[in-house]
Scaffold this motif. Structure first.
Motif, mmCIF file in Angstrom:
data_model
loop_
_atom_site.group_PDB
_atom_site.id
_atom_site.type_symbol
_atom_site.label_atom_id
_atom_site.label_comp_id
_atom_site.label_asym_id
_atom_site.label_seq_id
_atom_site.Cartn_x
_atom_site.Cartn_y
_atom_site.Cartn_z
ATOM 1 N N ASN A 122 0.806 -1.221 0.000
ATOM 2 C CA ASN A 122 0.000 0.000 0.000
ATOM 3 C C ASN A 122 0.843 1.277 0.000
ATOM 4 O OD1 ASN A 122 0.800 -0.584 2.695
ATOM 5 N ND2 ASN A 122 -0.828 0.704 3.512
ATOM 6 N N ARG A 123 2.151 1.150 0.135
ATOM 7 C CA ARG A 123 3.041 2.309 0.054
ATOM 8 C C ARG A 123 3.774 2.371 -1.290
ATOM 9 N NH1 ARG A 123 3.720 0.409 5.441
ATOM 10 N NH2 ARG A 123 3.315 2.004 7.031
ATOM 11 N N THR A 124 3.484 1.413 -2.177
ATOM 12 C CA THR A 124 4.211 1.273 -3.433
ATOM 13 C C THR A 124 3.299 1.613 -4.611
ATOM 14 O OG1 THR A 124 5.505 -0.505 -2.426
ATOM 15 C CG2 THR A 124 5.610 -0.302 -4.816
ATOM 16 N N VAL A 125 3.849 2.333 -5.581
ATOM 17 C CA VAL A 125 3.089 2.700 -6.775
ATOM 18 C C VAL A 125 3.764 2.121 -8.010
ATOM 19 C CG1 VAL A 125 2.243 4.808 -5.682
ATOM 20 C CG2 VAL A 125 4.306 4.901 -7.113
ATOM 21 N N GLY A 126 3.023 2.165 -9.119
ATOM 22 C CA GLY A 126 3.537 1.635 -10.375
ATOM 23 C C GLY A 126 3.791 2.729 -11.388
ATOM 24 N N PRO A 127 4.035 2.351 -12.628
ATOM 25 C CA PRO A 127 4.300 3.327 -13.685
ATOM 26 C C PRO A 127 3.147 4.312 -13.848
ATOM 27 C CG PRO A 127 4.787 1.102 -14.430
ATOM 28 C CD PRO A 127 4.072 0.973 -13.129
ATOM 29 N N GLY A 128 3.473 5.593 -14.002
ATOM 30 C CA GLY A 128 2.459 6.606 -14.237
ATOM 31 C C GLY A 128 1.774 7.117 -12.997
ATOM 32 N N GLU A 129 1.979 6.476 -11.847
ATOM 33 C CA GLU A 129 1.416 6.956 -10.593
ATOM 34 C C GLU A 129 2.400 7.905 -9.921
ATOM 35 O OE1 GLU A 129 -1.130 3.906 -8.371
ATOM 36 O OE2 GLU A 129 0.427 2.661 -9.295
ATOM 37 N N GLY A 136 13.592 -1.275 -19.310
ATOM 38 C CA GLY A 136 12.695 -0.268 -19.861
ATOM 39 C C GLY A 136 12.812 1.055 -19.147
ATOM 40 N N THR A 137 11.682 1.777 -19.094
ATOM 41 C CA THR A 137 11.659 3.116 -18.495
ATOM 42 C C THR A 137 10.527 3.207 -17.485
ATOM 43 O OG1 THR A 137 12.502 4.078 -20.550
ATOM 44 C CG2 THR A 137 11.525 5.587 -18.956
ATOM 45 N N SER A 176 8.401 3.268 -6.073
ATOM 46 C CA SER A 176 7.736 2.837 -7.305
ATOM 47 C C SER A 176 8.561 1.730 -7.944
ATOM 48 C CB SER A 176 7.557 4.004 -8.287
ATOM 49 O OG SER A 176 8.805 4.493 -8.741
ATOM 50 N N ILE A 177 7.892 0.819 -8.629
ATOM 51 C CA ILE A 177 8.558 -0.244 -9.368
ATOM 52 C C ILE A 177 7.872 -0.435 -10.714
ATOM 53 C CG2 ILE A 177 9.491 -1.483 -7.373
ATOM 54 C CD1 ILE A 177 7.174 -3.423 -7.541
ATOM 55 N N GLY A 178 8.630 -0.904 -11.690
ATOM 56 C CA GLY A 178 8.066 -1.141 -13.012
ATOM 57 C C GLY A 178 9.094 -0.819 -14.092
ATOM 58 N N PRO A 179 8.698 -0.746 -15.364
ATOM 59 C CA PRO A 179 7.341 -0.984 -15.851
ATOM 60 C C PRO A 179 7.021 -2.466 -16.066
ATOM 61 C CG PRO A 179 8.773 -0.428 -17.666
ATOM 62 C CD PRO A 179 9.625 -0.344 -16.426
#
Length: 289
Positions: free
Chosen positions: A123-130, A280-281, A189-192
């Motif tokens: 719940n403290r982690t976001v993904g690409p574009g967030e 990736g990016t 954040s982690i991704g993409p």
């Protein structure tokens, strides 16, 4: 191979990309909706994730590669994210410069035992574009671009990009404040995507770069290579696993070598873009939390 998770009106789907073509694995198996599902299938059949994907690709629907980036979401949902610190010389120098107790960072950098710390929960982690977050009670905040190791029951199954958001002012005030400097809303954040171990020749020879934009203008640019890491991914993972009840799925961030100078701090609405060879990016805007 690279594995993405995309959000659709019908629910999440797992997409595998092989060079210039992408395939919807969920179109073959409706209950295959997460990277963890794929790992479990590989574990049950005593194979690796790429072998499972290869068997499904022949029957899978093709996906428009150009449209893929617009729909990607966080590629994995690890129960825990951990991180390693002071794994690059420039990071050690930056931690010394910000701290009133610099010797402890010098000792860690030259020690066999790495700094391993808890970083984030789902719940403290976001993904690409967030949006990633900077603390409202901090006045010196930076992103930290890092190679992330994806672990299944403590074993390496792939790699991703991580942004270990950090309050340098809080950490610099006292090393005991590290959890507050590192763990808060939107702190990671982690991704993409996740690149499989077979799809990445050498995690210790990857080019990495980061740019930060503000009001449409670039205000920071830096680059490095993971060849500058003082310790290997395997060594870091071995210490993470020691005497630790590791979850089924976790991510371990491996430290940063791209550090903005002391005059720079993130602001709300900045845009952070991290590029890592073979993965990736990862792009995120910034918000105050």
């Amino acid at each position: 191979m690279r594995y993405y998770r995309v959000a659709t009106h019908g629910g999440p789907r797992i997409i595998v990309r092989t060079t210039d073509t992408a395939y919807d694995l969920t179109s073959v198996k409706d209950d295959l909706t997460s990277f963890l599902d794929l790992i479990r299938a590989a574990n049950i059949t005593d194979s690796d994730i790429d072998e499972v994907a290869d068997r499904l690709v022949a029957k899978a629907d093709e996906v428009d590669v150009d449209a893929l980036d617009a729909d990607v979401t966080i590629p994995v949902a690890p129960s825990e994210i951990w991180a390693a610190g002071v794994t690059y010389e420039i990071s050690e120098e930056a931690r010394e410069a910000e701290s009133a107790m610099p010797d402890i960072y010098r000792e860690v950098y030259h020690s066999e035992r790495p700094e391993i710390f808890f970083k984030a929960t789902p719940n403290r982690t976001v993904g690409p574009g967030e949006a990633v977050g900077i603390r409202g009670d901090s006045d010196w905040d930076v992103p930290e671009p890092e190679l992330g190791v994806v672990l299944y029951r403590g074993d390496i199954v792939g790699y991703t990009i991580g942004n270990d958001m950090s309050s340098r002012s809080i950490e610099g005030e006292n090393p005991l404040y590290l959890p507050q400097a590192k763990i808060y809303d939107r702190c990671c954040s982690i991704g993409p995507c996740v690149t499989s171990t077979a799809g990445l020749d050498d995690p210790h020879d990857l080019e990495m770069s980061m740019t930060i934009s503000r009001d449409g203008e670039q205000v920071f640019e830096g680059s490095t290579t993971t060849a500058n890491m003082a310790q290997t991914c395997e060594d870091l993972v071995s210490y993470y696993n020691r005497h630790n009840a590791v979850p089924e799925l976790a991510v371990l961030l491996t430290g940063t070598a791209i550090v903005p100078d002391a005059s720079f701090t993130l602001q709300a609405d900045d845009h952070v873009s991290i590029d890592l060879e073979a993965i990736g990016t990862l792009e995120n805007d910034v918000t105050v939390v």
